[in-house]
Design a protein around this motif. Structure first.
Motif, mmCIF file in Angstrom:
data_model
loop_
_atom_site.group_PDB
_atom_site.id
_atom_site.type_symbol
_atom_site.label_atom_id
_atom_site.label_comp_id
_atom_site.label_asym_id
_atom_site.label_seq_id
_atom_site.Cartn_x
_atom_site.Cartn_y
_atom_site.Cartn_z
ATOM 1 N N PRO A 116 0.831 -1.204 0.000
ATOM 2 C CA PRO A 116 0.000 0.000 0.000
ATOM 3 C C PRO A 116 0.872 1.263 0.000
ATOM 4 O O PRO A 116 1.962 1.267 0.570
ATOM 5 C CB PRO A 116 -0.784 -0.107 1.307
ATOM 6 N N LYS A 117 0.374 2.306 -0.610
ATOM 7 C CA LYS A 117 1.104 3.562 -0.644
ATOM 8 C C LYS A 117 1.220 4.189 0.725
ATOM 9 O O LYS A 117 2.179 4.858 1.025
ATOM 10 C CB LYS A 117 0.407 4.560 -1.585
ATOM 11 N N ARG A 118 0.264 3.983 1.544
ATOM 12 C CA ARG A 118 0.264 4.629 2.867
ATOM 13 C C ARG A 118 0.662 3.688 3.946
ATOM 14 O O ARG A 118 0.532 2.601 4.049
ATOM 15 C CB ARG A 118 -1.134 5.176 3.182
#
Length: 57
Positions: free
Chosen positions: A55-57
């Protein structure tokens, strides 16, 4: 490219392992050409790497 060199594999050897032509390997390493996901997976598999999506976050 660093992984290939760490494994002491030449572009020609990698081309034989992957079925890609050596000039294609060179262009990919120089980021001259985009690479398909299938080609990327073929290369990373021969370099004993894996592709992970996070995930990007």
């Amino acid at each position: 490219m660093n992984r290939r060199k760490d494994l002491n594999i030449t572009q020609l050897e990698l081309s034989k392992l992957t079925g890609l032509k050596q000039p294609a390997i060179a262009r990919i390493e120089k980021q001259v050409n985009s690479v398909t996901l299938t080609t990327l997976i073929t290369i990373i598999d021969e370099l004993d790497l894996k592709l992970e999506l996070v995930p990007k976050r």
